[in-house]
Write a protein that holds these residues in place. Structure first.
Motif, PDB file in Angstrom:
ATOM      1  N   LEU A  13       0.857  -1.194   0.000  1.00  0.00           N
ATOM      2  CA  LEU A  13       0.000   0.000   0.000  1.00  0.00           C
ATOM      3  C   LEU A  13       0.883   1.232   0.000  1.00  0.00           C
ATOM      4  O   LEU A  13       1.731   1.395   0.879  1.00  0.00           O
ATOM      5  CB  LEU A  13      -0.926  -0.017   1.233  1.00  0.00           C
ATOM      6  N   ASP A  14       0.704   2.090  -0.998  1.00  0.00           N
ATOM      7  CA  ASP A  14       1.453   3.345  -1.087  1.00  0.00           C
ATOM      8  C   ASP A  14       0.579   4.464  -0.541  1.00  0.00           C
ATOM      9  O   ASP A  14      -0.454   4.804  -1.122  1.00  0.00           O
ATOM     10  CB  ASP A  14       1.841   3.629  -2.544  1.00  0.00           C
ATOM     11  N   GLU A  15       1.003   5.039   0.597  1.00  0.00           N
ATOM     12  CA  GLU A  15       0.201   6.063   1.253  1.00  0.00           C
ATOM     13  C   GLU A  15       0.170   7.373   0.472  1.00  0.00           C
ATOM     14  O   GLU A  15      -0.740   8.185   0.659  1.00  0.00           O
ATOM     15  CB  GLU A  15       0.729   6.316   2.666  1.00  0.00           C
TER      16      GLU A  15
ATOM     17  N   ARG B 162      -0.677  -0.836   9.205  1.00  0.00           N
ATOM     18  CA  ARG B 162       0.241  -0.141  10.118  1.00  0.00           C
ATOM     19  C   ARG B 162       0.417  -0.906  11.429  1.00  0.00           C
ATOM     20  O   ARG B 162       1.309  -0.594  12.217  1.00  0.00           O
ATOM     21  CB  ARG B 162      -0.280   1.265  10.416  1.00  0.00           C
ATOM     22  N   ASN B 163      -0.448  -1.910  11.627  1.00  0.00           N
ATOM     23  CA  ASN B 163      -0.398  -2.717  12.850  1.00  0.00           C
ATOM     24  C   ASN B 163      -0.434  -4.204  12.516  1.00  0.00           C
ATOM     25  O   ASN B 163      -1.321  -4.936  12.967  1.00  0.00           O
ATOM     26  CB  ASN B 163      -1.576  -2.360  13.760  1.00  0.00           C
ATOM     27  N   PRO B 164       0.511  -4.690  11.700  1.00  0.00           N
ATOM     28  CA  PRO B 164       0.469  -6.096  11.283  1.00  0.00           C
ATOM     29  C   PRO B 164       0.570  -7.049  12.471  1.00  0.00           C
ATOM     30  O   PRO B 164       1.294  -6.784  13.435  1.00  0.00           O
ATOM     31  CB  PRO B 164       1.692  -6.221  10.368  1.00  0.00           C
TER      32      PRO B 164
ATOM     33  N   LEU C  66      -7.743  -0.444   5.485  1.00  0.00           N
ATOM     34  CA  LEU C  66      -6.602  -1.296   5.174  1.00  0.00           C
ATOM     35  C   LEU C  66      -5.309  -0.672   5.680  1.00  0.00           C
ATOM     36  O   LEU C  66      -4.426  -1.364   6.217  1.00  0.00           O
ATOM     37  CB  LEU C  66      -6.512  -1.537   3.663  1.00  0.00           C
ATOM     38  N   ARG C  67      -5.169   0.644   5.541  1.00  0.00           N
ATOM     39  CA  ARG C  67      -3.969   1.318   6.025  1.00  0.00           C
ATOM     40  C   ARG C  67      -3.809   1.121   7.539  1.00  0.00           C
ATOM     41  O   ARG C  67      -2.704   0.853   8.013  1.00  0.00           O
ATOM     42  CB  ARG C  67      -4.009   2.814   5.693  1.00  0.00           C
TER      43      ARG C  67
ATOM     44  N   VAL D 147     -10.635   5.014  11.943  1.00  0.00           N
ATOM     45  CA  VAL D 147     -11.055   5.105  10.536  1.00  0.00           C
ATOM     46  C   VAL D 147     -12.227   6.060  10.352  1.00  0.00           C
ATOM     47  O   VAL D 147     -12.257   6.848   9.412  1.00  0.00           O
ATOM     48  CB  VAL D 147     -11.397   3.706   9.993  1.00  0.00           C
ATOM     49  N   TRP D 148     -13.185   6.007  11.281  1.00  0.00           N
ATOM     50  CA  TRP D 148     -14.369   6.859  11.153  1.00  0.00           C
ATOM     51  C   TRP D 148     -14.319   8.081  12.070  1.00  0.00           C
ATOM     52  O   TRP D 148     -15.149   8.974  11.964  1.00  0.00           O
ATOM     53  CB  TRP D 148     -15.633   6.037  11.422  1.00  0.00           C
ATOM     54  N   ASN D 149     -13.370   8.089  13.005  1.00  0.00           N
ATOM     55  CA  ASN D 149     -13.103   9.236  13.876  1.00  0.00           C
ATOM     56  C   ASN D 149     -14.180   9.547  14.901  1.00  0.00           C
ATOM     57  O   ASN D 149     -14.102  10.541  15.599  1.00  0.00           O
ATOM     58  CB  ASN D 149     -12.833  10.503  13.049  1.00  0.00           C
TER      59      ASN D 149
END
Length: 245
Positions: free
Chosen positions: A156-158, A185-187, A180-181, A200-202
């Motif tokens: 994934l390219d941010e 970021r937390n694999p 997905l990001r 994600v939704w804040n």
């Protein structure tokens, strides 16, 4: 000793896009664990051993890209371990750890085939920095921009918002991309629905956490369909992403 943060650094990856592998060999279990934690924080895969025999067994199975090797081990000298390592992994870079700081000890370690030398006590930041240098110079890992996230064959390219798995491009909506990001970021870390909603939704959906389930299902159809699954559910806990096995 303090750990080092990977923020703002480029990421080192193996040629197969998987994390760099490091073997830590030290009979002081607390120190070995601290080192392992610092290296895992870099995103690297780490295994450890507490003696020479264990180091050699682990190296054969793990095939590390670098080795952190204590000179003083309970069953054999670290220099002897290095000699046997070199028979099977001739090019693997080795960083020696030692409590001795004499010129003779340094020369002995480097002459035996060690690539660098750190004297105890040391900072974890120094060990990580020296390992990064050794791995980059050895050519066993490539440098990937910090804007690129990689888990297994998923990239994934941010910056460009491009996503691919293997050679196949994957087209995501803006919300799917953010989800997905966050996972990438937390694999290998289980993320709860509440954490995902907040990131994600804040904001809290007022109990409508099923929106997370819905978007996870969307991602699975695009990321995992026809391939080894990477997105996993931990019942009652949340979701995680890890390389397909």
């Amino acid at each position: 000793m303090t750990t080092t943060s990977p923020q703002g650094r480029t990421e080192l990856l193996r040629a197969d896009r998987n994390p760099v592998r490091v073997l830590v060999v030290d009979d002081e279990a607390p120190l070995a664990e601290l080192l392992s934690m610092a290296l895992r924080y870099e995103g690297w895969e780490v295994r450890s051993a507490g003696d020479g025999a264990g180091a050699l067994r682990t190296a054969r199975d793990f095939r590390p890209d670098a080795v952190v090797l204590d000179v003083m081990l309970p069953d054999m000298d670290g220099l002897a371990v290095l000699g046997r390592l070199r028979r099977e992994l001739s090019d693997v870079p080795v960083l020696f750890l030692t409590a001795r700081d004499s010129v003779e000890d340094r020369i002995a370690g480097l002459t035996a085939g060690g690539d660098d030398y750190v004297t105890k006590p040391f900072s974890l930041e120094e060990v990580v920095a020296r390992l990064r240098g050794l791995i980059r110079r050895s050519g066993t890992a490539s440098v990937r921009s910090e804007s690129t996230l990689v888990v297994g064959d998923l990239v994934l390219d941010e910056d460009s918002h491009e996503v691919s798995r293997g050679d196949d491009p994957i087209h995501l909506t803006a919300t799917e991309f953010e989800l997905l990001r966050f996972l990438m970021r937390n694999p290998r870390r289980v993320l709860s629905k509440a954490q995902i909603l907040d990131r994600v939704w804040n904001y809290d959906f007022g109990g409508q956490a099923n929106v997370v389930e819905l978007y996870i299902s969307y991602l699975r159809k695009k990321i995992d369909a026809g391939r080894t699954p990477m997105i996993h559910t931990r019942r009652g806990a949340g979701y995680l992403i890890k390389p397909g096995e």
